[in-house]
Design a protein around this motif. Structure first.
Motif, mmCIF file in Angstrom:
data_model
loop_
_atom_site.group_PDB
_atom_site.id
_atom_site.type_symbol
_atom_site.label_atom_id
_atom_site.label_comp_id
_atom_site.label_asym_id
_atom_site.label_seq_id
_atom_site.Cartn_x
_atom_site.Cartn_y
_atom_site.Cartn_z
ATOM 1 N N GLN A 87 0.895 -1.356 -0.456
ATOM 2 C CA GLN A 87 -0.040 -0.303 0.551
ATOM 3 C C GLN A 87 1.084 1.191 -0.304
ATOM 4 O OE1 GLN A 87 0.070 2.147 3.022
ATOM 5 N NE2 GLN A 87 -1.121 3.580 1.390
ATOM 6 N N ARG A 88 2.543 1.381 0.670
ATOM 7 C CA ARG A 88 2.967 2.503 1.049
ATOM 8 C C ARG A 88 3.518 2.939 -0.669
ATOM 9 N NH1 ARG A 88 6.411 4.960 4.955
ATOM 10 N NH2 ARG A 88 4.891 6.973 4.787
ATOM 11 N N ILE A 89 3.730 1.697 -1.126
ATOM 12 C CA ILE A 89 4.846 1.811 -2.417
ATOM 13 C C ILE A 89 3.605 2.143 -2.971
ATOM 14 C CG2 ILE A 89 5.726 0.678 -4.430
ATOM 15 C CD1 ILE A 89 7.253 -0.838 -1.590
ATOM 16 N N LEU A 90 2.335 1.249 -3.299
ATOM 17 C CA LEU A 90 1.649 2.196 -3.900
ATOM 18 C C LEU A 90 1.167 3.852 -4.111
ATOM 19 C CD1 LEU A 90 -0.206 -0.634 -5.226
ATOM 20 C CD2 LEU A 90 1.127 0.304 -6.893
ATOM 21 N N SER A 91 0.968 4.413 -3.060
ATOM 22 C CA SER A 91 0.943 5.407 -2.835
ATOM 23 C C SER A 91 2.049 6.287 -2.980
ATOM 24 C CB SER A 91 0.697 5.177 -0.570
ATOM 25 O OG SER A 91 0.296 6.871 -1.109
ATOM 26 N N ALA A 92 2.842 6.175 -3.038
ATOM 27 C CA ALA A 92 4.980 6.636 -3.780
ATOM 28 C C ALA A 92 4.034 6.328 -5.196
ATOM 29 C CB ALA A 92 5.246 5.803 -3.240
ATOM 30 N N ARG A 93 3.809 5.674 -6.228
ATOM 31 C CA ARG A 93 3.880 6.064 -7.335
ATOM 32 C C ARG A 93 2.735 6.777 -7.156
ATOM 33 N NH1 ARG A 93 0.800 4.139 -11.848
ATOM 34 N NH2 ARG A 93 2.188 3.566 -13.610
ATOM 35 N N GLU A 94 1.262 6.411 -6.803
ATOM 36 C CA GLU A 94 -0.031 7.692 -6.995
ATOM 37 C C GLU A 94 0.559 9.405 -7.055
ATOM 38 O OE1 GLU A 94 -2.858 6.924 -8.282
ATOM 39 O OE2 GLU A 94 -1.486 4.976 -8.927
ATOM 40 N N THR A 95 1.588 9.313 -5.797
ATOM 41 C CA THR A 95 1.835 10.925 -5.799
ATOM 42 C C THR A 95 3.068 11.197 -6.995
ATOM 43 O OG1 THR A 95 1.876 10.238 -3.137
ATOM 44 C CG2 THR A 95 3.401 11.966 -4.186
ATOM 45 N N LEU A 96 3.519 10.414 -7.322
ATOM 46 C CA LEU A 96 4.445 10.600 -8.579
ATOM 47 C C LEU A 96 3.859 10.680 -9.607
ATOM 48 C CD1 LEU A 96 7.897 8.907 -7.770
ATOM 49 C CD2 LEU A 96 7.385 10.286 -6.920
ATOM 50 N N LEU A 97 2.599 10.781 -10.067
ATOM 51 C CA LEU A 97 1.440 10.314 -10.813
ATOM 52 C C LEU A 97 1.472 11.407 -10.582
ATOM 53 C CD1 LEU A 97 0.081 7.269 -11.237
ATOM 54 C CD2 LEU A 97 1.676 7.950 -13.113
ATOM 55 N N ARG A 98 1.188 12.353 -9.707
ATOM 56 C CA ARG A 98 0.512 14.177 -9.367
ATOM 57 C C ARG A 98 1.862 14.461 -9.577
ATOM 58 N NH1 ARG A 98 -1.895 11.329 -5.143
ATOM 59 N NH2 ARG A 98 -0.058 12.629 -3.385
ATOM 60 N N HIS A 99 3.270 14.685 -9.395
ATOM 61 C CA HIS A 99 4.001 15.312 -9.466
ATOM 62 C C HIS A 99 5.374 14.777 -10.890
ATOM 63 C CE1 HIS A 99 2.807 17.008 -6.069
ATOM 64 N NE2 HIS A 99 2.050 16.270 -5.542
ATOM 65 N N ARG A 100 4.925 14.935 -11.545
ATOM 66 C CA ARG A 100 6.011 13.409 -13.219
ATOM 67 C C ARG A 100 6.657 14.303 -12.705
ATOM 68 N NH1 ARG A 100 2.023 10.583 -16.241
ATOM 69 N NH2 ARG A 100 0.195 10.339 -15.785
ATOM 70 N N TRP A 101 7.721 15.139 -12.425
ATOM 71 C CA TRP A 101 8.924 15.347 -12.738
ATOM 72 C C TRP A 101 9.673 15.005 -10.960
ATOM 73 C CZ3 TRP A 101 9.425 17.594 -8.085
ATOM 74 C CH2 TRP A 101 8.640 18.339 -7.026
ATOM 75 N N ALA A 102 8.349 14.654 -10.377
ATOM 76 C CA ALA A 102 9.704 14.421 -9.273
ATOM 77 C C ALA A 102 10.706 13.310 -9.145
ATOM 78 C CB ALA A 102 8.871 14.623 -8.397
ATOM 79 N N TYR A 103 10.534 12.230 -9.733
ATOM 80 C CA TYR A 103 11.113 10.960 -9.567
ATOM 81 C C TYR A 103 12.914 11.930 -10.439
ATOM 82 C CZ TYR A 103 11.626 10.371 -14.935
ATOM 83 O OH TYR A 103 11.395 10.451 -16.015
ATOM 84 N N ARG A 104 12.799 12.491 -11.383
ATOM 85 C CA ARG A 104 13.746 12.786 -11.709
ATOM 86 C C ARG A 104 14.943 14.025 -11.164
ATOM 87 N NH1 ARG A 104 12.377 15.690 -16.974
ATOM 88 N NH2 ARG A 104 10.667 16.169 -16.055
ATOM 89 N N VAL A 105 14.246 14.668 -10.152
ATOM 90 C CA VAL A 105 14.967 15.574 -9.214
ATOM 91 C C VAL A 105 15.189 14.509 -8.165
ATOM 92 C CG1 VAL A 105 14.807 17.274 -7.453
ATOM 93 C CG2 VAL A 105 13.370 17.969 -9.756
ATOM 94 N N ILE A 106 14.438 13.337 -7.214
ATOM 95 C CA ILE A 106 14.713 12.355 -6.648
ATOM 96 C C ILE A 106 16.136 11.654 -6.667
ATOM 97 C CG2 ILE A 106 14.265 9.993 -5.370
ATOM 98 C CD1 ILE A 106 11.174 11.330 -5.614
#
Length: 229
Positions: A87-106
């Motif tokens: 659940q936590r990991i899928l919530s993280a994925r949904e969060t990154l779908l709202r902020h599509r730039w964030a994974y590159r910054v991470i």
């Protein structure tokens, strides 16, 4: 009563307000177009005012990562470890779908930010609460990698390029790589669910995540150790 002045009505600038405005601006214009000057314009202040709250753009980006990761839902209480982690990991994925730039910054950060460290610590804690040894948990965290934060970059990408159909692969290319052509023409990925170019869609993400969690469960039940495998 005399009307209040604009200065009196202005919302005070704070670090939290700066960071959240940075996230909103990146969502709107993309991370490449984010600048201190543009952010200052959005907030209605001079650029120098931002530097009272963030030392530079890198510190701004660190803080924006913390805002985004802070949106991930907390662990489900009283759930078994596998359900809680999933659940936590899928919530993280949904969060990154709202902020599509964030994974590159991470990915670009030289070291984890405080909120990312707290997130990782809580992930480790879920495995430890599930009875995993420190040894197995160590290897589990390596296996999960960036997937624990809701994204992963794949070597294999059979999704069609924008505007193309699977059947549009040139015959000579299909003949040279017949198995890739067969797969590309059989499965068209859900473009709407993709975190970013070259990243997995929802089905592929959950498929791999469930394989990993089932494997972790099997090793845990077997009492696996890195010295006895």
């Amino acid at each position: 009563m005399a009307p209040r002045s604009k200065t009196a009505r202005r919302v005070p600038l704070s670090r939290d307000r700066v960071l959240r405005a940075g996230v909103a601006l990146a969502d709107e214009v993309g991370i490449e177009s984010l600048s201190m000057r543009r952010l200052a314009q959005r907030l209605g202040v001079v650029p120098m005012a931002l530097y009272k709250h963030v030392a530079n753009k890198e510190e701004l980006l660190d803080g924006m990562v913390d805002v985004v990761v802070g949106e991930v839902e907390p662990p489900v209480r009283d759930a078994d470890w596998k359900s809680a982690v999933r659940q936590r990991i899928l919530s993280a994925r949904e969060t990154l779908l709202r902020h599509r730039w964030a994974y590159r910054v991470i990915e670009s950060r030289s070291s984890p930010t405080p909120v990312v460290l707290a997130y990782m610590d809580s992930m480790i804690g879920m495995f430890r609460a599930g009875g995993f040894s420190v040894d197995l948990t160590h290897h589990v965290m390596h296996a999960l990698g960036s997937r624990m934060l809701g994204f992963t970059r794949e070597l294999f990408d059979d999704s069609p390029s924008p505007g193309s159909a699977p059947a549009a692969m040139p015959p000579e290319v299909a003949e040279r790589y017949p198995h890739i052509a067969e797969m590309a023409m059989t499965r068209d990925h859900d473009r709407a669910s993709t975190v970013g170019a070259g990243c997995d869609d929802r089905f592929e993400f959950e498929f791999a995540l469930d394989l990993l969690l089932d494997g972790f469960d099997r090793l845990h039940r077997q009492g696996w150790t890195s010295t006895g495998h």
